[in-house]
Design a protein around this motif. Structure first.
Motif, mmCIF file in Angstrom:
data_model
loop_
_atom_site.group_PDB
_atom_site.id
_atom_site.type_symbol
_atom_site.label_atom_id
_atom_site.label_comp_id
_atom_site.label_asym_id
_atom_site.label_seq_id
_atom_site.Cartn_x
_atom_site.Cartn_y
_atom_site.Cartn_z
ATOM 1 N N TYR B 441 5.190 -7.842 10.951
ATOM 2 C CA TYR B 441 6.030 -8.561 9.988
ATOM 3 C C TYR B 441 5.977 -7.893 8.621
ATOM 4 N N LEU B 442 4.755 -7.640 8.126
ATOM 5 C CA LEU B 442 4.618 -7.110 6.772
ATOM 6 C C LEU B 442 5.188 -5.706 6.680
ATOM 7 N N ASN B 443 4.982 -4.915 7.727
ATOM 8 C CA ASN B 443 5.545 -3.569 7.756
ATOM 9 C C ASN B 443 7.068 -3.638 7.763
ATOM 10 N N GLY B 444 7.611 -4.560 8.539
ATOM 11 C CA GLY B 444 9.065 -4.704 8.618
ATOM 12 C C GLY B 444 9.668 -5.154 7.294
ATOM 13 N N PHE B 445 9.017 -6.113 6.619
ATOM 14 C CA PHE B 445 9.597 -6.683 5.403
ATOM 15 C C PHE B 445 9.360 -5.818 4.171
ATOM 16 N N PHE B 446 8.196 -5.140 4.102
ATOM 17 C CA PHE B 446 7.803 -4.577 2.810
ATOM 18 C C PHE B 446 7.559 -3.071 2.797
ATOM 19 N N ASN B 447 7.583 -2.406 3.950
ATOM 20 C CA ASN B 447 7.328 -0.972 3.915
ATOM 21 C C ASN B 447 8.581 -0.251 3.423
ATOM 22 N N THR B 448 8.394 0.744 2.535
ATOM 23 C CA THR B 448 9.533 1.522 2.041
ATOM 24 C C THR B 448 10.263 2.167 3.217
ATOM 25 N N ASN B 449 9.493 2.564 4.256
ATOM 26 C CA ASN B 449 10.112 3.194 5.425
ATOM 27 C C ASN B 449 11.036 2.251 6.188
ATOM 28 N N SER B 450 10.867 0.947 5.986
ATOM 29 C CA SER B 450 11.696 -0.004 6.719
ATOM 30 C C SER B 450 13.045 -0.245 6.049
ATOM 31 N N ILE B 451 13.240 0.315 4.857
ATOM 32 C CA ILE B 451 14.551 0.172 4.208
ATOM 33 C C ILE B 451 15.574 0.840 5.123
ATOM 34 N N GLY B 452 16.668 0.163 5.364
ATOM 35 C CA GLY B 452 17.646 0.691 6.324
ATOM 36 C C GLY B 452 17.618 -0.101 7.625
ATOM 37 N N SER B 453 16.661 -1.044 7.728
ATOM 38 C CA SER B 453 16.703 -1.967 8.857
ATOM 39 C C SER B 453 16.809 -3.371 8.256
ATOM 40 N N THR B 454 17.248 -4.359 9.042
ATOM 41 C CA THR B 454 17.513 -5.666 8.436
ATOM 42 C C THR B 454 16.271 -6.359 7.866
ATOM 43 N N PRO B 455 15.073 -6.200 8.458
ATOM 44 C CA PRO B 455 13.952 -6.937 7.860
ATOM 45 C C PRO B 455 13.728 -6.573 6.387
ATOM 46 N N ASN B 456 13.973 -5.337 6.020
ATOM 47 C CA ASN B 456 13.835 -4.965 4.610
ATOM 48 C C ASN B 456 15.200 -4.621 4.023
ATOM 49 N N GLY B 457 16.156 -5.487 4.208
ATOM 50 C CA GLY B 457 17.510 -5.256 3.685
ATOM 51 C C GLY B 457 17.602 -5.463 2.188
ATOM 52 N N GLY B 458 16.562 -6.064 1.563
ATOM 53 C CA GLY B 458 16.566 -6.246 0.118
ATOM 54 C C GLY B 458 16.091 -5.008 -0.619
ATOM 55 N N GLY B 459 15.557 -4.053 0.107
ATOM 56 C CA GLY B 459 15.106 -2.804 -0.502
ATOM 57 C C GLY B 459 13.753 -2.919 -1.187
ATOM 58 N N PHE B 460 12.841 -3.712 -0.651
ATOM 59 C CA PHE B 460 11.502 -3.842 -1.230
ATOM 60 C C PHE B 460 10.763 -2.508 -1.113
ATOM 61 N N SER B 461 10.235 -2.053 -2.223
ATOM 62 C CA SER B 461 9.509 -0.787 -2.193
ATOM 63 C C SER B 461 8.395 -0.835 -3.229
ATOM 64 N N ASN B 462 7.176 -0.635 -2.779
ATOM 65 C CA ASN B 462 6.040 -0.708 -3.682
ATOM 66 C C ASN B 462 4.971 0.240 -3.135
ATOM 67 N N GLY B 463 4.616 1.242 -3.945
ATOM 68 C CA GLY B 463 3.687 2.279 -3.500
ATOM 69 C C GLY B 463 2.368 1.714 -3.026
ATOM 70 N N GLU B 464 1.874 0.706 -3.762
ATOM 71 C CA GLU B 464 0.577 0.131 -3.428
ATOM 72 C C GLU B 464 0.626 -0.561 -2.055
ATOM 73 N N VAL B 465 1.733 -1.285 -1.827
ATOM 74 C CA VAL B 465 1.882 -1.980 -0.546
ATOM 75 C C VAL B 465 1.955 -0.956 0.599
ATOM 76 N N ASP B 466 2.732 0.124 0.381
ATOM 77 C CA ASP B 466 2.832 1.165 1.409
ATOM 78 C C ASP B 466 1.456 1.720 1.759
ATOM 79 N N ALA B 467 0.663 1.968 0.717
ATOM 80 C CA ALA B 467 -0.665 2.551 0.945
ATOM 81 C C ALA B 467 -1.556 1.573 1.717
ATOM 82 N N LEU B 468 -1.477 0.277 1.338
ATOM 83 C CA LEU B 468 -2.309 -0.721 2.020
ATOM 84 C C LEU B 468 -1.888 -0.877 3.489
ATOM 85 N N LEU B 469 -0.577 -0.832 3.737
ATOM 86 C CA LEU B 469 -0.097 -0.936 5.121
ATOM 87 C C LEU B 469 -0.630 0.227 5.946
#
Lengths: 314, 534
Positions: B441-469
């Protein structure tokens, strides 16, 4: 006669071709992605791209179309990628079930419809006619989806007399087999029944008003002979309507089969549409078109045989 | 038709009325039902389960595997490791134990030595050995269409002896075990796959508690118990899974006794079925599911964090949820992971702002939108989503003078807009099938790599979150991972990406003669634990 049949057969080729072409392109123009239908909303973009590639959805529509037509000409309806079976096989599996339902429904419609129509026509503007008219009005205007649910609720759930879903098996006895059929048959026969009544009534009234009929009555012919002439002249129109109604019973099968979970063509087609199984949708539509064309042709031929006069009208 | 006689019309109306009364006035008969029919379904330990999906292929790698179709497949096949039914913790299955190397790159599975395949056309029920695992996984790598990255990451699969299999990964990935618990990863015998070809989809051979008796495409599948099963041998002789797509038909079939279990029940039938004392309804929020609204964080007015916070404060989420789920088929939630997941921590719920229309107005004014603006809301057209849209539209109009234009369409059209990142705000719901692992879920909603799929359609991108994931995929300890996911949720929610408003319930029902039927939060059920009163 043979010439008429040949002419009708030749005419049906362009009809089939147009139907195949329209179905092919309509299924593809729809904003629906079979890859999404297969993999679900949670699939990643790479997964989807890979699936599209492996299933050949990336080729141009035109080249897919040419492939499909080439297959059809060799009698190959294609391969369902959801079922992983040939489309012709899938249709053959469920076809007997739908035929049972559609033909059974038509038999009920004809056996009840023609006598009721005659009754109404011969008692024109009297109470039997009014009663039949009200019933046919209800029959024609009742949505069969609703009717199926109400019948299931009354006879299946409340009274517990009849099963509400599935097809029985002969192994479990004749009652199991028949009882599963009663509610679907009652549902699917309603609209054809009402239409048969209406057309029987009106064509008999039509005949009764004709001069030859009045002459027969005036000469005091025996009732038996009068009735024979009445039916013979009214039948072609009735047979034509039966043909059209049988075809529409096949369409009604989609709703009836869904309500009663009856494993037939209608349910197969409905499932194919929801799972974006293009080849299966095309196969079902093409097949139903062929049935429609053939049934109408047969109806015409029978009408010709019963009363050769009518051939001139068509 | 001709002129109508008013008397006859009245007669017709009376007839219709009588029919309706008939339909509503027969509860006494209902309680007893037809005894003959009831006995037929329960005798001999046969159970009939209605499932809402048609099962087309019983090959674990059949690409149409749906939630309930997967359950049928799961009765026939076993996987290397499984999920604990209640807690989704990984437990032994065909592998009785496993070792993971310190660098997380090598997994050594020790197989059970008492597992036999069902008898089939091309083998006579021989023992399952390590070569079968190797063969199955090579086939999976070739055919699997989902979770490519996780499957591709398994570089080599080797059998070091008859009962030991070694997986080598390209990079450490703590989700590997969770991924291979899915029914697609069932172990299959090579002879049958190669011998039967496409036929394997309708006469599958596995090692599971049930074996195939008959598959009638688009109709039903009958399984019979595997007497030689290595685990709990099923109590019932046969299980029939009847495919019923229509909610009405499902409820009718359950009430008339034609099916013993409805594995899914339409919310509108909950009260009706509850009234029947012979039936039990289970309606529980313990299901892996997240319904959400995401806002565009890249363009438009919602790119301003104050606007996003204002919108969240202007929504009375409790009222919205009870308006959407009028039969109680949904439960209010707060976090971007399902309530049933081990990653759902109630202490984080306070991160979601309370309903505060005045505060929202002030924030919006601060952002320079005191007169409101227009928003385009995209949803896929389900009943629940449509109701949500209308409630949202009204609340935002009343509280912030924001005009919401609703665009309701089918999933494909919806997905096109949302994946392009052009939706101002969108509503969707997700149920990732891989157990309750919060990562998916968290990878789908908040990973920068998930931009371009519907779970992250809002374009959430945060370096710290990516690193923690990324760090969480290298950590195999569940407590440590849980800590990382808490950090991720804390950071993500502070950005006000949207609301995670509900968990749609799991609703199923069964006859009281059925014992032990349960569906777990991942919508999985195990028929070997079910028995039926004779």
């Amino acid at each position: 006669m043979a010439k008429t049949i040949f002419k009708r057969l030749v005419h049906s080729i362009p009809i089939l071709f147009v139907v195949v072409t329209i179905t092919f392109f309509v299924t593809r123009i729809l904003p629906s992605d079979p890859a999404v239908a297969i993999l679900g909303a949670e699939a990643t973009p790479e997964d989807l791209a890979q699936l599209r590639e492996s299933m050949g959805f990336n080729e141009s529509y035109f080249s897919q179309y040419i492939d499909y037509i080439a297959g059809l000409l060799q009698g190959n309806l294609g391969h369902s990628y959801v079922h992983k079976q040939p489309v012709s096989q899938l249709i053959a599996n469920v076809l007997p079930n739908t035929i049972t339902l559609a033909v059974g429904g038509m038999i009920i419609a004809v056996l009840l419809g023609i006598p009721l129509g005659i009754l109404a026509a011969t008692h024109r503007n009297k109470s039997p006619d009014h009663a039949v008219s009200v019933l046919t009005l209800c029959g024609v205007s009742t949505p069969i989806f609703w009717l199926g649910l109400i019948l299931a609720l009354i006879f299946g759930v409340k009274l517990g007399w009849l099963p509400v879903m599935g097809r029985g098996s002969l192994e479990q006895g004749a009652w199991d087999y028949l009882s599963h059929m009663i509610l679907p048959l009652a549902t699917i026969s309603t609209v054809p029944l009402a239409n048969v009544v209406i057309i029987t009534r009106s064509s008999i009234i039509d005949v009764v008003n004709k001069d030859f009929y009045k002459t027969l009555v005036a000469y005091g012919m025996p009732k038996r002979i009068i009735r024979k002439h009445m039916l013979k002249n009214a039948l072609p129109a009735i047979i034509n309507v039966i043909g059209i109604q049988l075809a529409s019973a096949l369409t009604g099968a989609i709703l009836t089969e869904t309500v009663f979970n009856w494993p037939g063509m209608g349910k197969l087609a409905a499932d194919a549409i929801t799972s974006r199984d293009y080849t299966l949708v095309q196969g079902c539509v093409l097949f139903m078109t062929i049935v429609y064309v053939i049934v109408n042709l047969i109806a015409d031929i029978i009408a010709c045989c019963v009363n050769p006069q009518s051939a001139k009208d068509t | 038709m001709k002129k109508k006689n008013p008397f006859m019309l009245m007669l017709a109306a009376l007839l219709c009325l009588a029919m309706c009364l008939c339909a509503c006035n027969n509860t006494e008969e209902n309680a007893t039902g037809d005894p003959g029919d009831m006995e037929q379904t329960v005798s001999g330990g046969d159970i009939v389960v209605g499932i809402p999906d048609s099962v087309k292929s019983l090959d674990p790698m059949g690409q149409n595997t749906t939630v309930y179709g997967g359950n049928v497949v799961g009765q026939i096949f076993d996987t290397l490791v499984a999920n604990n039914f209640e807690t989704t913790e990984i437990i032994p299955c065909l592998a009785e134990s496993w070792d993971i190397s310190d660098d997380g790159l090598t997994y050594t599975f020790h197989l059970r030595d008492d597992v036999y395949f069902h008898e089939g056309q091309f083998q006579d029920g021989r023992q399952m050995v390590a070569d079968d695992v190797v063969y199955s996984f090579q086939r999976i790598k070739e055919l699997f269409a989902r979770n490519n990255s996780q499957v591709d990451n398994i570089a080599t699969i080797e059998a070091t002896d008859d009962f030991t299999v070694v997986f080598t990964l390209t990079k450490a990935d703590s989700q590997t075990l969770a991924v291979i618990t899915q029914e697609n990863f069932g172990i299959v015998p090579k002879e049958e796959i190669e011998g039967q070809g496409d036929g394997f989809a309708s006469t599958p051979i596995g090692t599971g508690p049930f074996k195939i008796k008959e598959l009638s495409a688009d109709n039903y599948v009958i399984l019979e118990k595997n007497e030689k099963y290595w685990g709990t041998v099923p109590s019932v002789d046969t299980v029939t899974f009847q495919f019923i797509n229509d909610n009405n038909t499902m409820a009718n079939a359950l009430r008339s006794g034609e099916i013993d279990v409805a594995a899914s029940l339409g919310a509108e039938f909950i009260s009706l079925v509850e009234e029947d004392e012979n039936l039990t309804v289970v309606n529980t929020p313990m299901r892996q599911h997240v319904a959400l609204l995401h806002m565009n964080m890249v363009e438009g007015p919602t790119a301003d964090i104050r606007v996003r916070e204002a919108i969240i404060k202007a929504i009375d989420i409790d009222a919205m949820v009870s308006g959407i789920y009028q039969n109680g088929e949904g439960t209010r939630t707060y976090l971007p992971v399902p309530k049933a997941s081990w990653g759902y921590d109630e202490s984080l719920e306070s991160l979601v702002p309370d309903y505060d229309p005045e505060g929202a107005k002030a924030l919006l004014a601060e952002a320079g939108y005191e007169d409101g603006f227009e928003l385009n809301l995209y949803i896929s057209a389900t009943d629940a989503r449509n109701r949500m849209a209308v409630i949202l539209q009204q609340q935002l109009k009343d509280n912030l003078n924001i005009t919401v234009n609703i665009h309701s369409s089918d999933w494909a059209a919806f997905s096109e807009v949302v994946t392009a990142g052009t939706a101002d705000i969108y509503g969707a719901s997700y149920a990732f099938s891989e157990s309750g692992d919060p990562y998916f879920y968290l990878n789908g909603f908040f990973n920068t790599n998930s931009i371009g799929s519907t779970p992250n359609g809002g374009g959430f991108s945060n370096g710290e979150v990516d690193a923690l994931l990324d760090e969480s995929t290298h950590t195999t300890d569940q407590d440590q991972r849980n800590e990382l996911y808490k950090q991720i949720m804390t950071i993500a929610l502070s950005q006000y990406p949207g609301i995670y408003y509900a968990n749609e319930n799991l609703i199923y029902a069964y006859h009281n003669s059925v014992e032990g039927f349960r569906i777990n939060p991942s919508t999985i059920f195990r028929m070997e634990e079910v028995s039926i009163a004779q």
